[in-house]
Design a protein around this motif. Structure first.
Motif, PDB file in Angstrom:
ATOM      1  N   CYS A  49     -11.284  -1.655   0.650  1.00 56.97           N
ATOM      2  CA  CYS A  49     -10.218  -0.952   1.216  1.00 56.97           C
ATOM      3  C   CYS A  49      -9.142  -0.587   0.471  1.00 56.97           C
ATOM      4  CB  CYS A  49      -9.520  -1.945   2.220  1.00 56.97           C
ATOM      5  SG  CYS A  49     -10.141  -2.755   3.584  1.00 56.97           S
ATOM      6  N   ARG A  50      -9.091  -0.944  -0.957  1.00 63.09           N
ATOM      7  CA  ARG A  50      -8.195  -0.434  -2.109  1.00 63.09           C
ATOM      8  C   ARG A  50      -8.695   0.888  -2.551  1.00 63.09           C
ATOM      9  NH1 ARG A  50      -7.781  -4.675  -6.420  1.00 63.09           N
ATOM     10  NH2 ARG A  50      -6.720  -2.878  -7.591  1.00 63.09           N
ATOM     11  N   LEU A  51     -10.066   0.942  -2.384  1.00 63.49           N
ATOM     12  CA  LEU A  51     -10.455   2.191  -2.734  1.00 63.49           C
ATOM     13  C   LEU A  51     -10.468   3.649  -1.754  1.00 63.49           C
ATOM     14  CD1 LEU A  51     -12.295   3.641  -5.322  1.00 63.49           C
ATOM     15  CD2 LEU A  51     -14.289   2.967  -4.289  1.00 63.49           C
ATOM     16  N   CYS A  52      -9.996   3.235  -0.498  1.00 57.16           N
ATOM     17  CA  CYS A  52     -10.051   4.132   0.459  1.00 57.16           C
ATOM     18  C   CYS A  52      -9.137   5.076   0.080  1.00 57.16           C
ATOM     19  CB  CYS A  52      -9.593   3.310   1.626  1.00 57.16           C
ATOM     20  SG  CYS A  52      -9.447   4.396   3.037  1.00 57.16           S
ATOM     21  N   GLU A  69     -14.999  -1.493  -8.919  1.00 54.00           N
ATOM     22  CA  GLU A  69     -13.988  -1.842 -10.259  1.00 54.00           C
ATOM     23  C   GLU A  69     -14.149  -0.340 -10.872  1.00 54.00           C
ATOM     24  OE1 GLU A  69     -14.995  -5.230 -12.401  1.00 54.00           O
ATOM     25  OE2 GLU A  69     -13.885  -6.616 -10.878  1.00 54.00           O
ATOM     26  N   LEU A  91     -11.913   1.849  -8.947  1.00 50.85           N
ATOM     27  CA  LEU A  91     -10.582   1.616  -8.882  1.00 50.85           C
ATOM     28  C   LEU A  91      -9.821   1.794 -10.440  1.00 50.85           C
ATOM     29  CD1 LEU A  91     -10.670  -1.890  -6.897  1.00 50.85           C
ATOM     30  CD2 LEU A  91      -9.938   0.393  -6.382  1.00 50.85           C
ATOM     31  N   ARG A 116     -12.541   9.455  -7.060  1.00 45.83           N
ATOM     32  CA  ARG A 116     -12.523   8.245  -6.282  1.00 45.83           C
ATOM     33  C   ARG A 116     -13.011   8.556  -4.931  1.00 45.83           C
ATOM     34  NH1 ARG A 116      -8.065   4.457  -7.896  1.00 45.83           N
ATOM     35  NH2 ARG A 116      -7.925   4.025  -5.581  1.00 45.83           N
ATOM     36  N   PRO A 143     -12.227  -6.148   0.788  1.00 46.80           N
ATOM     37  CA  PRO A 143     -10.808  -6.063   0.133  1.00 46.80           C
ATOM     38  C   PRO A 143     -10.800  -5.150  -0.939  1.00 46.80           C
ATOM     39  CG  PRO A 143     -11.088  -8.342   0.421  1.00 46.80           C
ATOM     40  CD  PRO A 143     -12.498  -7.596   0.691  1.00 46.80           C
ATOM     41  N   LEU A 144     -11.787  -4.931  -1.828  1.00 49.62           N
ATOM     42  CA  LEU A 144     -11.664  -4.008  -2.780  1.00 49.62           C
ATOM     43  C   LEU A 144     -12.219  -2.423  -2.199  1.00 49.62           C
ATOM     44  CD1 LEU A 144     -13.861  -5.760  -5.704  1.00 49.62           C
ATOM     45  CD2 LEU A 144     -11.019  -5.301  -5.597  1.00 49.62           C
ATOM     46  N   GLN A 160      -6.150   0.375   7.347  1.00 48.28           N
ATOM     47  CA  GLN A 160      -5.965   1.071   5.686  1.00 48.28           C
ATOM     48  C   GLN A 160      -5.650   2.536   6.077  1.00 48.28           C
ATOM     49  OE1 GLN A 160      -5.267  -0.579   3.153  1.00 48.28           O
ATOM     50  NE2 GLN A 160      -5.071   1.060   1.852  1.00 48.28           N
TER      51      GLN A 160
END
Length: 778
Positions: A691-694, A653, A656, A666, A688-689, A741
């Motif tokens: 992958c969002r940070l990738c 978090e 993100l 990041r 999942p988190l 991703q």
């Protein structure tokens, strides 16, 4: 010129949260109990047990969330409720007859939450009859059950009560620090209680036996004394009662040692009583008003034109500027405290009226400076009861003060032989309003305009002189020192904080940190925004003085800290949870060269220095400061600490939360967490988190190379299943989400081909069939 009493509308209640419910309770329930906070922002309404919902309402003026509480049928509602004078955040305490006490507070997050609860009567064989909250204490009268009987077989309940006290101090996380219970009086009759800002008054209750119902007690915690007074006899005696020294009294033994108090006399027939800074106001059923002073002396103030009548009738008492105000039904009477003469009598449009004390000194609104008096609350609005100011009477005293200051500065200029300029006045700040005084010396403003401009400054100047005289006389030293500290901090924050001024600011914060932070809170105009952040409306000049870094900040002489470090140290003591939002706000307010963006240390490093050396700092505060700093190295350090503690979700978090303006940071956080993902399976639940940070520009080939770098070395040949106790390896199934991703950026925008589409489109000739050999028959 004859002065006239005025009712000035301060608010029609529309600026209070829950205004409709507030008006409904004020108009509908005559028995509702109303209390106001010291800063005047909060109103508390408590309805008696058995009333319809809600039974408790706390409304706030301006931004904030109201609090409504309802207790179901069969469950008792609170006996009483009080606001606690905590400067950093509002707090209130609820007390039940069973002895349960709850402390509620409103902090940075929106809404009220339960901070602490305790049991005042842990034995279970007592019930609270009355309670009061003098400054920094909770005092209650409890009835203790007794199985013994009197000499004639009657239960010995006449003196089965006791008066207990507990200290209350603000604390950062728990809300309050509750001291141990100390019994002030043993074996006493039931008492009603009320408290002013310095004294506690114990008044005989309706069930008090006739032999002692003419006696009341006044306890002064700051002086450690109790006054036993009999107003009808004109007698008073003083005895020591200091809980810090272990003092306690048996009520019967106390009275036996005081001559004359047990003379036969009728009980006090009191209709209403109310505390004031001068003492306790009493109203009997004949309409006589009396004042019991703090030293025990009693004098009659005056008599109302109309007697109260029945005991249940509504009445309220208050005092302001030597004037006694009494609301009886729908009638307001103003009497002179010196002569008892009726000054004015007004008929109000409603009989549901409550009198509230004016806000504490130093917390008044700017709109209330012109008329200082009692506040009158009804369903129609909040009014100020005061006297109409007469300019003819105010101008001479204001002229004297102005020209006295002007003459002293003229003498100083003559002795120095140099002209006193407005810039020098502004720099040295020898006067409350240097720019206005410079205009006086230069003669740019006519007297009428000048006095209008200086009225607020001169009023503050006069109130400060009165406060000094009050301290010299020894009256209410604790409250006076607190108010003086608030004045001094507010004055110093308007000056150049160097040298003696900075040393004086440090001294005030060390001696009275609570009052000093309260003054800073108002000077910086801080307020929470409901999202866990702080906002400020103070001008940039004030923040520049607060954030400046002195040359000796790294090694302060004699422990003298710069203003920002001083505030951080104070917040660590009083409200540690407010430190990260305050530092984040300071970073937003700071300009180049102010200590936030200049060549000196960044603000988060200066705040960390106030938490102690590395390894001794509170981990939670250190992490919040690092994450909120906005500096890449600090954020990476915080994420590294979270990884060491295996707080994966919070680390993800934190990455993100960074905006698009920090792609490199990041990416570094993603690589750090990807390395952990390759080594073990603790991050699988948070895939999942991850992958969002990738990063969007990362290709599948680069992802595989990064993973290959951090994969653990294989010790033996691969096995289909991991051995017990061994970390399972990384599989293609776990990598599928990350590969999809990273591959999403390079896919064509047209229709997706099936896996065999290339075979169907192959225009070439298929290869020849291989020759068949002889078939062997078994």
């Amino acid at each position: 010129m004859k002065r006239a009493g005025t009712l000035r509308l301060l608010s029609d209640l529309s600026n209070f949260s829950g205004a409709a419910r507030l008006r409904e309770l004020l108009a509908g329930d005559p028995a509702v109990r109303v209390r106001g906070s010291l800063d005047g922002r909060y109103l508390l309404l408590l309805r008696p047990p058995g009333s319809p919902s809600p039974q408790l309402l706390v409304a706030v003026r301006g931004p904030g969330v109201e609090m409504e509480r309802t207790w179901p049928e069969g469950q008792p509602s609170p006996l009483d409720a009080f606001f606690l004078p905590w400067p950093a955040r509002p707090a209130l305490i609820l007390v039940w007859e069973s002895g349960l006490a709850e402390v509620w507070g409103a902090g940075i997050e929106p809404g009220w939450r339960l901070l602490q609860s305790t049991q005042l009567c842990p034995g279970g064989r007592a019930r609270v009859m009355a309670v009061a909250a003098p400054r920094g204490r909770l005092v209650w009268c409890e009835e203790r059950q007794s199985d013994s009987e009197g000499p004639r077989g009657r239960p010995a309940t006449t003196f089965s009560h006791c008066v207990c006290a507990m200290s209350l101090e603000p604390s950062g996380e728990t809300g309050t620090i509750l001291g141990r219970t100390h019994v002030l009086l043993h074996h006493c009759p039931p008492f009603g209680m009320t408290a002013s800002r310095k004294d506690l008054f114990l008044v005989p209750a309706a069930t008090t036996c006739a032999g002692v119902a003419h006696i009341l007690l006044i306890w002064s915690p700051s002086k450690g004394k109790v006054i036993v007074a009999a107003p009808c006899l004109g007698l008073s005696h003083s005895r020591s009662l200091n809980p810090r020294q272990g003092d306690t009294w048996d009520f019967r033994t106390l009275l036996r040692g005081l001559p004359g108090l047990l003379s036969p006399k009728e009980p006090l027939a009191l209709h209403t009583w109310a505390p004031t800074p001068q003492g306790l106001l009493l109203l009997d059923f004949r309409g006589t008003l009396s004042l019991v002073q703090s030293h025990g002396g009693t004098r009659t103030v005056g008599t109302l034109q109309e007697a109260p009548g029945v005991p249940g009738g509504s009445a309220a008492l208050g005092m302001f500027h030597g004037t006694l105000a009494c609301v009886l039904g729908s009638t307001l009477e103003l009497l002179d405290m010196g002569s008892g003469q009726l000054l004015e009598r007004k008929v109000l449009s409603t009989d549901r009226v409550h009198l509230l004390e004016p806000p504490a000194p130093g917390t008044k609104d700017e709109g209330e400076l012109e008329t200082r008096g009692l506040r009158l609350l009804s369903a129609l609005g909040l009014f100020c009861v005061g006297w109409e100011a007469s300019r003819d009477l105010d101008l001479p005293s204001a002229n004297d003060l102005v020209f006295e200051e002007a003459c002293s500065y003229y003498q100083r200029r003559s002795l120095r032989g140099a002209q006193l300029t407005p810039e020098e006045l502004r720099h040295n700040s020898p006067f409350q309003a240097p720019q206005a005084l410079a205009s006086i010396l230069q003669g740019h403003l006519p007297p009428s305009t000048l006095l209008t401009t200086l009225r607020a400054e001169l009023r503050d100047y006069r109130s400060l002189e009165q406060l000094k005289a009050q301290l010299v006389a020894g009256n209410d030293e604790e409250a006076g020192l607190t108010e003086l500290a608030e004045h001094e901090v507010a004055r110093l924050l308007r000056t150049e904080l160097t040298g003696d001024h900075l040393a004086q600011l440090n001294t005030v914060f060390q001696a009275l940190p609570t009052a000093a932070w309260s003054a800073t809170f108002r000077t910086l105009q801080l307020h929470p925004d409901g999202k866990g952040k702080l906002r400020s409306q103070a001008p940039p000049d004030v923040w520049k003085k607060v954030l400046q870094e002195t040359a000796s900040a790294k090694d302060p002489p004699n422990g003298i800290l710069p203003p920002f470090e001083l505030l951080c140290q104070c917040l660590c003591q009083l409200e540690p949870r407010w430190l990260p939002p305050f530092v984040e706000l300071a970073q937003q307010q700071g300009g180049p060269g102010w200590g936030a963006g200049g060549p000196g240390l960044p603000l988060y490093r200066r705040a960390l220095a106030m938490l102690g050396e590395d390894g001794t700092r509170p981990e939670a505060l250190e992490l919040e400061l690092l994450l909120g700093s906005g500096r890449p190295k600090a954020v990476l350090q915080a994420v590294g600490q979270l990884v060491q503690k295996e707080q994966w979700e919070r680390a993800l978090e934190a990455g993100l939360a960074l905006g698009p303006s920090s792609p490199l940071l990041r990416s570094e956080i993603f690589k750090l967490l990807l390395a952990e993902f390759a080594r073990h399976r603790h991050l699988d639940a948070h895939l999942p988190l991850l992958c969002r940070l990738c990063p969007p520009e990362l290709t599948p080939e680069e992802l595989l190379r990064l993973l290959q770098t951090h994969l653990p070395d294989e010790v033996g040949p691969p096995a289909p299943f991991p051995e017990p106790g061994v970390e399972p390896p990384l599989t293609v199934g776990l990598l599928r989400a990350l590969l999809e991703q990273t591959g999403a950026q390079g896919r064509p925008s047209g229709p997706v081909l099936s896996p065999y589409e290339d075979i169907l489109w192959d225009p070439g000739t298929p290869p020849p069939t291989p020759p068949r050999g002889p078939v062997t028959t078994l």
